[in-house]
Design a protein around this motif. Structure first.
Motif, PDB file in Angstrom:
ATOM      1  N   GLY B  48       0.793  -1.238   0.000  1.00  0.00           N
ATOM      2  CA  GLY B  48       0.000   0.000   0.000  1.00  0.00           C
ATOM      3  C   GLY B  48       0.818   1.277   0.000  1.00  0.00           C
ATOM      4  N   GLU B  49       2.104   1.163  -0.268  1.00  0.00           N
ATOM      5  CA  GLU B  49       2.962   2.374  -0.298  1.00  0.00           C
ATOM      6  C   GLU B  49       3.109   2.896  -1.732  1.00  0.00           C
ATOM      7  OE1 GLU B  49       6.674   2.409   2.164  1.00  0.00           O
ATOM      8  OE2 GLU B  49       5.991   0.382   2.667  1.00  0.00           O
ATOM      9  N   GLU B  50       3.517   4.141  -1.843  1.00  0.00           N
ATOM     10  CA  GLU B  50       3.734   4.770  -3.141  1.00  0.00           C
ATOM     11  C   GLU B  50       4.993   4.179  -3.790  1.00  0.00           C
ATOM     12  OE1 GLU B  50       1.811   7.258  -4.419  1.00  0.00           O
ATOM     13  OE2 GLU B  50       3.094   7.937  -6.069  1.00  0.00           O
ATOM     14  N   PRO B  51       4.892   3.631  -5.023  1.00  0.00           N
ATOM     15  CA  PRO B  51       6.121   3.102  -5.653  1.00  0.00           C
ATOM     16  C   PRO B  51       7.112   4.217  -5.989  1.00  0.00           C
ATOM     17  CG  PRO B  51       4.278   3.029  -7.187  1.00  0.00           C
ATOM     18  CD  PRO B  51       3.714   3.487  -5.871  1.00  0.00           C
ATOM     19  N   VAL B  52       8.384   3.824  -6.175  1.00  0.00           N
ATOM     20  CA  VAL B  52       9.433   4.795  -6.507  1.00  0.00           C
ATOM     21  C   VAL B  52       9.329   5.143  -7.997  1.00  0.00           C
ATOM     22  CG1 VAL B  52      11.934   5.212  -6.589  1.00  0.00           C
ATOM     23  CG2 VAL B  52      10.968   3.799  -4.759  1.00  0.00           C
ATOM     24  N   ALA B  53       9.205   6.446  -8.305  1.00  0.00           N
ATOM     25  CA  ALA B  53       9.119   6.859  -9.713  1.00  0.00           C
ATOM     26  C   ALA B  53      10.517   6.927 -10.310  1.00  0.00           C
ATOM     27  CB  ALA B  53       8.443   8.222  -9.808  1.00  0.00           C
ATOM     28  N   PHE B  54      10.697   6.258 -11.468  1.00  0.00           N
ATOM     29  CA  PHE B  54      11.982   6.370 -12.179  1.00  0.00           C
ATOM     30  C   PHE B  54      11.730   6.307 -13.686  1.00  0.00           C
ATOM     31  CE2 PHE B  54      11.435   1.844 -11.206  1.00  0.00           C
ATOM     32  CZ  PHE B  54      11.739   1.207 -12.399  1.00  0.00           C
ATOM     33  N   ASP B  55      12.598   6.953 -14.460  1.00  0.00           N
ATOM     34  CA  ASP B  55      12.461   6.982 -15.909  1.00  0.00           C
ATOM     35  C   ASP B  55      12.998   5.697 -16.539  1.00  0.00           C
ATOM     36  OD1 ASP B  55      11.248   9.268 -16.957  1.00  0.00           O
ATOM     37  OD2 ASP B  55      13.006  10.503 -16.481  1.00  0.00           O
ATOM     38  N   HIS B  56      12.298   5.190 -17.554  1.00  0.00           N
ATOM     39  CA  HIS B  56      12.806   4.046 -18.320  1.00  0.00           C
ATOM     40  C   HIS B  56      11.950   3.926 -19.564  1.00  0.00           C
ATOM     41  CE1 HIS B  56       9.434   1.297 -17.174  1.00  0.00           C
ATOM     42  NE2 HIS B  56       9.313   2.228 -16.260  1.00  0.00           N
ATOM     43  N   ASP B  57      12.514   3.320 -20.609  1.00  0.00           N
ATOM     44  CA  ASP B  57      11.692   3.085 -21.799  1.00  0.00           C
ATOM     45  C   ASP B  57      12.136   1.817 -22.503  1.00  0.00           C
ATOM     46  OD1 ASP B  57       9.856   3.289 -23.794  1.00  0.00           O
ATOM     47  OD2 ASP B  57      10.675   5.101 -24.706  1.00  0.00           O
ATOM     48  N   CYS B  58      13.201   1.888 -23.334  1.00  0.00           N
ATOM     49  CA  CYS B  58      13.549   0.740 -24.169  1.00  0.00           C
ATOM     50  C   CYS B  58      14.157  -0.424 -23.388  1.00  0.00           C
ATOM     51  CB  CYS B  58      14.503   1.177 -25.286  1.00  0.00           C
ATOM     52  SG  CYS B  58      16.189   1.491 -24.730  1.00  0.00           S
ATOM     53  N   ARG B  59      14.834  -0.126 -22.308  1.00  0.00           N
ATOM     54  CA  ARG B  59      15.537  -1.121 -21.474  1.00  0.00           C
ATOM     55  C   ARG B  59      16.574  -1.924 -22.270  1.00  0.00           C
ATOM     56  NH1 ARG B  59      12.519  -2.913 -16.062  1.00  0.00           N
ATOM     57  NH2 ARG B  59      11.362  -1.006 -15.707  1.00  0.00           N
ATOM     58  N   GLU B  60      17.114  -1.316 -23.315  1.00  0.00           N
ATOM     59  CA  GLU B  60      18.224  -1.969 -24.020  1.00  0.00           C
ATOM     60  C   GLU B  60      19.337  -0.978 -24.376  1.00  0.00           C
ATOM     61  OE1 GLU B  60      15.718  -2.179 -28.241  1.00  0.00           O
ATOM     62  OE2 GLU B  60      16.378  -4.014 -27.253  1.00  0.00           O
ATOM     63  N   GLY B  61      19.417   0.127 -23.627  1.00  0.00           N
ATOM     64  CA  GLY B  61      20.556   1.047 -23.753  1.00  0.00           C
ATOM     65  C   GLY B  61      20.547   1.937 -24.968  1.00  0.00           C
ATOM     66  N   ILE B  62      19.360   2.134 -25.571  1.00  0.00           N
ATOM     67  CA  ILE B  62      19.294   2.940 -26.790  1.00  0.00           C
ATOM     68  C   ILE B  62      18.585   4.281 -26.579  1.00  0.00           C
ATOM     69  CG2 ILE B  62      18.442   3.004 -29.177  1.00  0.00           C
ATOM     70  CD1 ILE B  62      18.593  -0.092 -29.134  1.00  0.00           C
ATOM     71  N   CYS B  63      17.539   4.279 -25.761  1.00  0.00           N
ATOM     72  CA  CYS B  63      16.666   5.451 -25.746  1.00  0.00           C
ATOM     73  C   CYS B  63      17.200   6.616 -24.904  1.00  0.00           C
ATOM     74  CB  CYS B  63      15.271   5.064 -25.276  1.00  0.00           C
ATOM     75  SG  CYS B  63      15.152   4.728 -23.509  1.00  0.00           S
ATOM     76  N   GLY B  64      18.012   6.319 -23.897  1.00  0.00           N
ATOM     77  CA  GLY B  64      18.567   7.390 -23.059  1.00  0.00           C
ATOM     78  C   GLY B  64      17.607   7.869 -21.986  1.00  0.00           C
ATOM     79  N   MET B  65      16.549   7.114 -21.716  1.00  0.00           N
ATOM     80  CA  MET B  65      15.586   7.549 -20.704  1.00  0.00           C
ATOM     81  C   MET B  65      16.028   7.234 -19.279  1.00  0.00           C
ATOM     82  SD  MET B  65      13.177   9.427 -21.461  1.00  0.00           S
ATOM     83  CE  MET B  65      12.084   9.353 -20.046  1.00  0.00           C
ATOM     84  N   CYS B  66      16.579   6.031 -19.053  1.00  0.00           N
ATOM     85  CA  CYS B  66      16.897   5.679 -17.665  1.00  0.00           C
ATOM     86  C   CYS B  66      18.062   6.522 -17.179  1.00  0.00           C
ATOM     87  CB  CYS B  66      17.187   4.187 -17.513  1.00  0.00           C
ATOM     88  SG  CYS B  66      18.543   3.550 -18.499  1.00  0.00           S
ATOM     89  N   SER B  67      18.026   6.832 -15.913  1.00  0.00           N
ATOM     90  CA  SER B  67      19.067   7.704 -15.373  1.00  0.00           C
ATOM     91  C   SER B  67      19.617   7.077 -14.091  1.00  0.00           C
ATOM     92  CB  SER B  67      18.500   9.110 -15.152  1.00  0.00           C
ATOM     93  OG  SER B  67      17.325   9.080 -14.395  1.00  0.00           O
ATOM     94  N   MET B  68      19.456   7.702 -12.961  1.00  0.00           N
ATOM     95  CA  MET B  68      19.858   7.221 -11.634  1.00  0.00           C
ATOM     96  C   MET B  68      21.364   7.356 -11.369  1.00  0.00           C
ATOM     97  SD  MET B  68      17.684   3.904 -10.711  1.00  0.00           S
ATOM     98  CE  MET B  68      16.071   3.588 -11.418  1.00  0.00           C
TER      99      MET B  68
END
Lengths: 220, 247
Positions: B48-68
């Motif tokens: 019941g807790e708020e999930p952690v928001a994080f950027d992601h899209d292609c998940r194969e190292g192409i799109c440049g969305m994931c950060s951290m």
């Protein structure tokens, strides 16, 4: 052109140009000082020339002082802007994983060099100005070597100089190659420049350290 | 493996954030870092807790969305990978992992680990393109002679995915590796050289306007860049800007 020097890259270029000038000055300064290891007469002669030649005194010296002041002020201005650009600091940051200590701490090595310059001016430059322009003593071309020797009698001053020169070496270890990179030197040449930079950042400070230690231990 | 995670939680761009500790258990070393984050979020949703928001899209190292910023490094401790390509085998059982958003005044936090990287888009809009007539009678690209060397270097520069790891890593939050790559990929090719002077001037002006810091040549960006973009691109941008000033 004024727009260029207001841009971030223009400021890098200005910082690099003043660094070039100061690095050239260090070579000249060391070349004069190193003569004190071999001959009191040659050192006196060169110091007398530097201290009395109108071109050196009234053209090169003001340019040098401008160069030093500009490099320091610009360095601190950029540091403050860069701190602001980071905003919130990381809770955990592993800077050592991707960069050298020297490159990350230029402002601190710079601060030590600034503190050293204050001491150095109090030691040599202010007495020199006083001797020539305030007390208006007669010219004595033989006084420089003795003045130099006397300054390096106290251990605290020799220690302060040695520490400052080590920090100068660390500052140059990053600064030399960095200034070429700012001026757009290609990375292919960077390898050679880094080798030169390492040699320069060891030889110049070591030269000054040897001179300070030599006069400390040779004076009786 | 069992891990302790220290994660930056921030409700929205206006709120003050803080580091919060979480425990995750039975994490496979074959998981990607983002899959590990998915496991944590599933755990949070179930309780019941708020999930952690994080950027992601292609998940194969192409799109440049994931950060951290993981354990003090952009995209974590591995080299040449984005966070989605980082595997849990890089960590040990019992480890504590610190996870923060990319930090830069020009990349404000939107929520938790999500930052606003629109500043990069605005720099691109200022000049990261070529003006080509696409009316249908476009010249065949192969009819323009380009040396292999220039083509290779332009392609290397063009592999930049605009993830912002360079900015996040730089102690000055400088965007010069990104802008250098975008300037270079066109400056090296005949099609880009026509507008080269305006491009570099406008892109650098926009970069400064966005509040990115000043490059001090630490070289950290090059090391942390998932695509291995070279510092040579920054030197080339410096040359291009100097050229545009005197031309």
């Amino acid at each position: 052109m004024s727009g260029f020097f207001k841009s971030s890259i223009g400021r890098k270029v200005a910082m690099a140009l003043s660094a070039f000038f100061l690095m050239f000055f260090l070579i000249i300064h060391l070349a004069v000082n190193i003569t004190s290891l071999f001959s009191a007469d040659v050192f006196n002669e060169m110091s007398h020339f530097m201290g009395t030649n109108p071109l050196v005194q009234f053209a090169l010296q003001p340019v040098l002082i401008f160069g030093v002041v500009f490099h320091f002020i610009m360095g601190f201005v950029l540091e403050l802007r860069n701190k602001k650009a980071k905003g919130v600091a990381y809770a955990k940051n592993n800077g050592a994983a991707n960069s050298t200590w020297m490159s990350r701490n230029m402002v601190y090595s710079g601060l030590v060099i600034l503190a050293f310059l204050v001491l150095h001016f109090i030691d040599f430059w202010f007495p020199e100005l006083n001797y020539k322009y305030i007390a208006v003593n007669p010219e004595d071309p033989t006084r420089y070597f003795h003045e130099l020797q006397e300054k390096f009698i106290p251990v605290w001053r020799v220690a302060a100089y040695v520490i400052a020169f080590i920090l100068l070496g660390l500052h140059l270890a990053h600064g030399f190659a960095s200034s070429f990179q700012s001026l757009g030197a290609s990375t292919i040449r960077q390898k050679t420049l880094q080798t030169f930079g390492k040699a320069y950042s060891i030889i110049i400070p070591l030269g000054f350290i040897v001179i300070a230690l030599y006069h400390h231990f040779s004076h009786h | 493996m069992n891990l302790t995670l220290k994660i930056w939680r921030q409700k929205d761009s206006k709120s003050k954030g803080q580091m919060v500790d979480y425990k995750v258990t039975e994490i496979s070393e074959h998981m990607s870092f983002l899959e590990m984050m998915d496991v944590l979020n599933e755990q949070l949703v179930n309780s019941g807790e708020e999930p952690v928001a994080f950027d992601h899209d292609c998940r194969e190292g192409i799109c440049g969305m994931c950060s951290m910023y993981i354990n003090g490094e952009a995209h974590g401790p591995d080299r040449g990978v984005t966070t989605c390509q980082l595997h849990m085998r890089m960590f040990k059982d019992g480890d504590t992992i610190t996870i923060e958003p990319f930090r830069a005044a020009a990349f404000p936090v939107i929520k938790d680990l999500v930052v606003d990287r629109m500043a990069f888009e605005r720099i691109q809009q200022a000049g990261g393109y070529i003006s080509v007539n696409t009316s249908g009678n476009t010249q065949d690209a192969n009819s323009i002679p380009i040396s292999k060397h220039a083509a290779d270097e332009a392609m290397d520069a063009a592999t930049c995915i605009g993830c912002g790891a360079c900015v996040a890593t730089c102690k000055n939050s400088s965007a010069m590796l990104f802008v250098g790559a975008k300037v270079s990929q066109f400056a090296l090719l005949p099609q880009g050289q026509v507008e080269a002077a305006d491009r570099v001037r406008n892109m650098v002006a926009q970069m400064d306007l966005e509040g990115f810091g000043n490059c001090t040549n630490t070289g950290a960006c090059e090391i942390e860049c998932p695509k291995g973009i070279s510092l040579e691109n920054i030197a080339r941008m410096n040359r291009e800007l100097m050229k545009s000033t005197v031309s």
